[in-house]
Design a protein around this motif. Structure first.
Motif, short mmCIF file in Angstrom:
data_model
loop_
_atom_site.label_atom_id
_atom_site.label_comp_id
_atom_site.label_asym_id
_atom_site.label_seq_id
_atom_site.Cartn_x
_atom_site.Cartn_y
_atom_site.Cartn_z
N ALA A 109 0.82 -1.21 0.00
CA ALA A 109 0.00 0.00 0.00
C ALA A 109 0.85 1.26 0.00
O ALA A 109 0.45 2.30 -0.55
N LYS A 110 2.03 1.20 0.62
CA LYS A 110 2.89 2.38 0.76
C LYS A 110 4.14 2.29 -0.10
O LYS A 110 5.13 2.97 0.17
N GLU A 111 4.10 1.46 -1.15
CA GLU A 111 5.31 1.23 -1.94
C GLU A 111 5.88 2.53 -2.50
O GLU A 111 7.10 2.76 -2.48
N GLY A 112 5.03 3.42 -2.99
CA GLY A 112 5.51 4.68 -3.55
C GLY A 112 6.26 5.51 -2.54
O GLY A 112 7.34 6.05 -2.83
N LEU A 113 5.73 5.60 -1.34
CA LEU A 113 6.40 6.36 -0.28
C LEU A 113 7.69 5.68 0.16
O LEU A 113 8.71 6.35 0.36
N LEU A 114 7.66 4.36 0.27
CA LEU A 114 8.85 3.62 0.71
C LEU A 114 10.00 3.78 -0.29
O LEU A 114 11.16 3.85 0.11
N ARG A 115 9.68 3.85 -1.56
CA ARG A 115 10.73 3.99 -2.57
C ARG A 115 11.43 5.34 -2.51
O ARG A 115 12.49 5.50 -3.11
N SER A 116 10.88 6.28 -1.76
CA SER A 116 11.56 7.56 -1.60
C SER A 116 12.74 7.46 -0.64
O SER A 116 13.61 8.34 -0.64
N VAL A 117 12.79 6.39 0.15
CA VAL A 117 13.90 6.21 1.09
C VAL A 117 14.56 4.84 0.95
O VAL A 117 15.67 4.63 1.46
N LEU A 118 13.92 3.90 0.26
CA LEU A 118 14.47 2.56 0.08
C LEU A 118 14.67 2.27 -1.39
O LEU A 118 14.05 2.90 -2.26
N THR A 119 15.51 1.28 -1.68
CA THR A 119 15.75 0.88 -3.07
C THR A 119 14.69 -0.09 -3.58
O THR A 119 14.16 0.06 -4.67
N LEU A 120 14.36 -1.10 -2.77
CA LEU A 120 13.38 -2.12 -3.14
C LEU A 120 13.68 -2.68 -4.53
O LEU A 120 12.83 -2.68 -5.43
N ALA A 121 14.90 -3.16 -4.69
CA ALA A 121 15.35 -3.65 -5.99
C ALA A 121 14.48 -4.77 -6.53
O ALA A 121 14.33 -4.93 -7.75
N HIS A 122 13.92 -5.58 -5.64
CA HIS A 122 13.07 -6.69 -6.07
C HIS A 122 11.63 -6.51 -5.59
O HIS A 122 10.91 -7.49 -5.37
N GLY A 123 11.21 -5.28 -5.42
CA GLY A 123 9.85 -5.00 -4.99
C GLY A 123 9.66 -5.17 -3.50
O GLY A 123 10.61 -5.31 -2.73
N VAL A 124 8.40 -5.16 -3.10
CA VAL A 124 8.05 -5.29 -1.68
C VAL A 124 8.14 -6.76 -1.26
O VAL A 124 7.63 -7.63 -1.98
N PRO A 125 8.77 -7.07 -0.14
CA PRO A 125 8.85 -8.47 0.31
C PRO A 125 7.46 -9.06 0.56
O PRO A 125 6.54 -8.35 0.97
N SER A 126 7.32 -10.35 0.32
CA SER A 126 6.06 -11.04 0.57
C SER A 126 5.93 -11.38 2.05
O SER A 126 6.89 -11.28 2.81
N HIS A 127 4.73 -11.82 2.43
CA HIS A 127 4.53 -12.20 3.83
C HIS A 127 5.39 -13.41 4.20
O HIS A 127 5.83 -13.54 5.34
N ASP A 128 5.67 -14.28 3.22
CA ASP A 128 6.55 -15.42 3.49
C ASP A 128 7.96 -14.96 3.82
O ASP A 128 8.63 -15.55 4.68
N THR A 129 8.42 -13.90 3.15
CA THR A 129 9.76 -13.38 3.41
C THR A 129 9.83 -12.79 4.82
O THR A 129 10.79 -13.05 5.56
N PHE A 130 8.82 -12.01 5.20
CA PHE A 130 8.80 -11.46 6.57
C PHE A 130 8.79 -12.59 7.59
O PHE A 130 9.52 -12.56 8.58
N SER A 131 7.96 -13.59 7.35
CA SER A 131 7.84 -14.71 8.28
C SER A 131 9.16 -15.46 8.42
O SER A 131 9.60 -15.79 9.53
N ARG A 132 9.83 -15.71 7.29
CA ARG A 132 11.10 -16.46 7.32
C ARG A 132 12.16 -15.67 8.08
O ARG A 132 12.93 -16.24 8.87
N ILE A 133 12.22 -14.36 7.84
CA ILE A 133 13.21 -13.52 8.52
C ILE A 133 13.03 -13.58 10.03
O ILE A 133 13.99 -13.79 10.80
#
Length: 211
Positions: A50-74
């Protein structure tokens, strides 16, 4: 972001070298999502999208926004002690930058059983979290998971994390013992501990002193 990287940069990435999403970007999104009310990994991912546009102003997000599986694994793989140390460093830096004063007034210690937080077949042993609540700031100052459900032991660990100068610590009768009183005074605070009939001799002595 520079201060965030300074604080969390020492946290070791537990994933393989071919992982796509940057660890610090994942943690940054998780922090913002949590501050905005996210309570699980799916909601963190939804916040990021939902906030990808705002996040890209301070983050690179080279591969887009992480999925819920990525957050869970971390969060399954991260070293809890290392993450806690980094988070404490970050909150201290944030408090300093925001001008948040040290705790004062009443600090309430209390333990709560987490609803449905138990291993399968052990519904009689839900996990217990002990929390220190700052009455003046209306903020949770720190919290501890009770080892084996031992709320008293967790409370002692919690007191060791706090600077209690100019604070009065309140707690129920479970924490009315010499060890707790000694720990609070050792951290610079005063205490008001409830006394009940489970300690009849102490209750009798207190009643006589007040009389």
């Amino acid at each position: 972001m520079d201060r965030f990287y300074e604080c969390f940069g020492e946290v070791e990435d537990p994933r393989a070298d071919n992982c796509q999403h940057d660890l610090l970007e994942i943690l940054f999104i998780a922090l913002l999502a949590s501050l905005c009310g996210a309570q699980n990994c799916s909601e963190m991912a939804e916040f990021g999208e939902a906030k990808e546009g705002l996040l890209r102003s301070v983050l690179t997000l080279a591969h887009g926004v992480p999925s819920h599986d990525t957050f869970s694994r971390i969060f399954r793989l991260l070293d809890p002690a290392a993450f806690e140390a980094a988070f404490r460093s970050f909150t201290a830096a944030f408090a300093g930058a925001a001008g948040v004063a040290k705790p004062k007034g009443v600090v309430a210690i209390d333990g709560k059983a987490l609803r449905r937080a138990y291993e399968r077949g052990q519904a009689h042993m839900p996990r217990v979290i002990v929390t220190a609540w700052g009455a003046a700031t209306r903020m949770t100052l720190a919290s501890r998971l009770a080892p084996e459900g031992n709320e008293a032991a967790a409370a002692l660990q919690l007191i060791g994390l706090l600077q209690l100068k100019a604070c009065v610590v309140t707690a129920d009768a479970l924490h009315c013992h010499r060890g707790m009183a000694r720990a609070i005074v050792g951290q610079g605070g005063d205490y008001v501990l409830a006394v009940k009939a489970n300690q009849p001799a102490l209750l009798r002595d207190a009643a006589a002193a007040l009389a």
